[in-house]
Design an enzyme around this catalytic site. Structure first.
Site, PDB file in Angstrom:
ATOM      1  CG  ASP A  39      -2.065   0.982   1.086  1.00 39.95           C
ATOM      2  OD1 ASP A  39      -3.219   0.523   0.928  1.00 39.95           O
ATOM      3  OD2 ASP A  39      -1.820   2.216   1.124  1.00 39.95           O
ATOM      4  CB  ILE A  40       0.780   4.324  -2.074  1.00 37.85           C
ATOM      5  CG1 ILE A  40       1.859   5.266  -2.581  1.00 37.85           C
ATOM      6  CG2 ILE A  40      -0.489   5.073  -1.699  1.00 37.85           C
ATOM      7  CD1 ILE A  40       1.515   5.908  -3.922  1.00 37.85           C
ATOM      8  CG  ASN A  97     -12.718  -0.738   3.570  1.00 32.77           C
ATOM      9  OD1 ASN A  97     -13.267  -1.108   4.600  1.00 32.77           O
ATOM     10  ND2 ASN A  97     -11.533  -0.162   3.561  1.00 32.77           N
ATOM     11  CD  GLU A 105      -9.387   6.124   0.490  1.00 30.32           C
ATOM     12  OE1 GLU A 105      -8.335   5.952  -0.148  1.00 30.32           O
ATOM     13  OE2 GLU A 105      -9.416   6.563   1.643  1.00 30.32           O
ATOM     14  CB  VAL A 106      -9.220   1.967  -5.125  1.00 25.64           C
ATOM     15  CG1 VAL A 106      -8.845   1.531  -6.539  1.00 25.64           C
ATOM     16  CG2 VAL A 106      -8.237   3.018  -4.608  1.00 25.64           C
ATOM     17  CG  HIS A 110      -8.646  -2.801  -2.568  1.00 25.82           C
ATOM     18  ND1 HIS A 110      -9.599  -2.154  -3.331  1.00 25.82           N
ATOM     19  CD2 HIS A 110      -8.559  -2.106  -1.406  1.00 25.82           C
ATOM     20  CE1 HIS A 110     -10.057  -1.101  -2.670  1.00 25.82           C
ATOM     21  NE2 HIS A 110      -9.438  -1.053  -1.492  1.00 25.82           N
TER      22      HIS A 110
HETATM   23  P1  5GP Z   1      -9.897   1.405   0.330  1.00 27.01           P
HETATM   24  O1  5GP Z   1     -10.202   2.587   1.190  1.00 27.01           O
HETATM   25  O2  5GP Z   1     -10.504   1.539  -1.044  1.00 27.01           O
HETATM   26  O3  5GP Z   1     -10.245   0.096   0.994  1.00 27.01           O
HETATM   27  O4  5GP Z   1      -8.317   1.361   0.196  1.00 27.01           O
HETATM   28  C1  5GP Z   1      -7.614   1.901  -0.893  1.00 27.01           C
HETATM   29  C2  5GP Z   1      -6.149   1.788  -0.560  1.00 27.01           C
HETATM   30  O5  5GP Z   1      -5.404   2.028  -1.730  1.00 27.01           O
HETATM   31  C3  5GP Z   1      -5.668   2.790   0.486  1.00 27.01           C
HETATM   32  O6  5GP Z   1      -5.105   2.098   1.598  1.00 27.01           O
HETATM   33  C4  5GP Z   1      -4.632   3.630  -0.265  1.00 27.01           C
HETATM   34  O7  5GP Z   1      -3.524   3.997   0.535  1.00 27.01           O
HETATM   35  C5  5GP Z   1      -4.230   2.696  -1.388  1.00 27.01           C
HETATM   36  N1  5GP Z   1      -3.751   3.390  -2.587  1.00 27.01           N
HETATM   37  C6  5GP Z   1      -4.335   4.448  -3.203  1.00 27.01           C
HETATM   38  N2  5GP Z   1      -3.636   4.804  -4.291  1.00 27.01           N
HETATM   39  C7  5GP Z   1      -2.586   3.937  -4.376  1.00 27.01           C
HETATM   40  C8  5GP Z   1      -1.505   3.820  -5.309  1.00 27.01           C
HETATM   41  O8  5GP Z   1      -1.374   4.556  -6.275  1.00 27.01           O
HETATM   42  N3  5GP Z   1      -0.624   2.805  -5.075  1.00 27.01           N
HETATM   43  C9  5GP Z   1      -0.747   1.946  -4.005  1.00 27.01           C
HETATM   44  N4  5GP Z   1       0.196   1.013  -3.889  1.00 27.01           N
HETATM   45  N5  5GP Z   1      -1.753   2.054  -3.114  1.00 27.01           N
HETATM   46  C10 5GP Z   1      -2.660   3.043  -3.300  1.00 27.01           C
END
Ligand code: 5GP
Length: 125
Positions: A39-40, A97, A105-106, A110
């Site tokens: 994760d970034i 999530n 968020e994405v 995942h």
């Molecule tokens: P969500 O809130 O959708 O469950 O988690 C999305 C995750 O993606 C977050 O923990 C965020 O830090 C990670 N993330 C967002 N953009 C990037 C990226 O460009 N690269 C990587 N490796 N992780 C990302």
């Protein structure tokens, strides 16, 4: 789930761009159907994301639409990655999530693997 709680799949999402090689990632493991990368913005000492290579927005979408081979591949990779990064020795947490209320968020499925430290209560109160 109310329809507005779901996120639509969008080919421009960040993980789709990583899969197309348009954005870099720190790969932990790759297989025919799945990719694991750091994760970034890690929220624990170990924070790895495992994603299917197919265009699935959520766990329920994946369970409904993915092939058995894709589902087996992702499921096995989660376990293999947990061992590969050493999360299995002290315990770890899996999280996926789904939808706006859960804070997704994405809009590409995942699974988060968290580990490397005490992880606290399951949900913030
Ligand atoms: P969500 O809130 O959708 O469950 O988690 C999305 C995750 O993606 C977050 O923990 C965020 O830090 C990670 N993330 C967002 N953009 C990037 C990226 O460009 N690269 C990587 N490796 N992780 C990302």
């Amino acid at each position: 789930m109310p329809i507005d709680a779901k996120l639509p799949y969008d080919d421009g999402n960040i993980f789709a761009r990583i899969l197309r090689g348009e954005l870099p990632n720190k790969t932990v493991m790759e297989s025919e159907h799945s990719l694991a990368f750091h994760d970034i913005n890690p929220l624990a000492p170990i924070h790895v994301l495992v994603i299917p290579k197919g265009a699935y927005v959520s766990w329920d979408d994946f369970a409904d639409q993915a092939s058995d081979a894709e589902i087996a591949d992702l499921t096995r990779m989660v376990g293999k990655v947990a061992v590969a990064v050493g999360a299995d020795t002290q315990g770890y947490r899996l999280l996926s999530n789904v939808g706006k209320r859960a804070g997704q968020e994405v809009a590409h499925l995942h699974v988060h693997i968290f580990g490397g430290a005490p992880l606290g209560p399951m949900l913030a109160s």
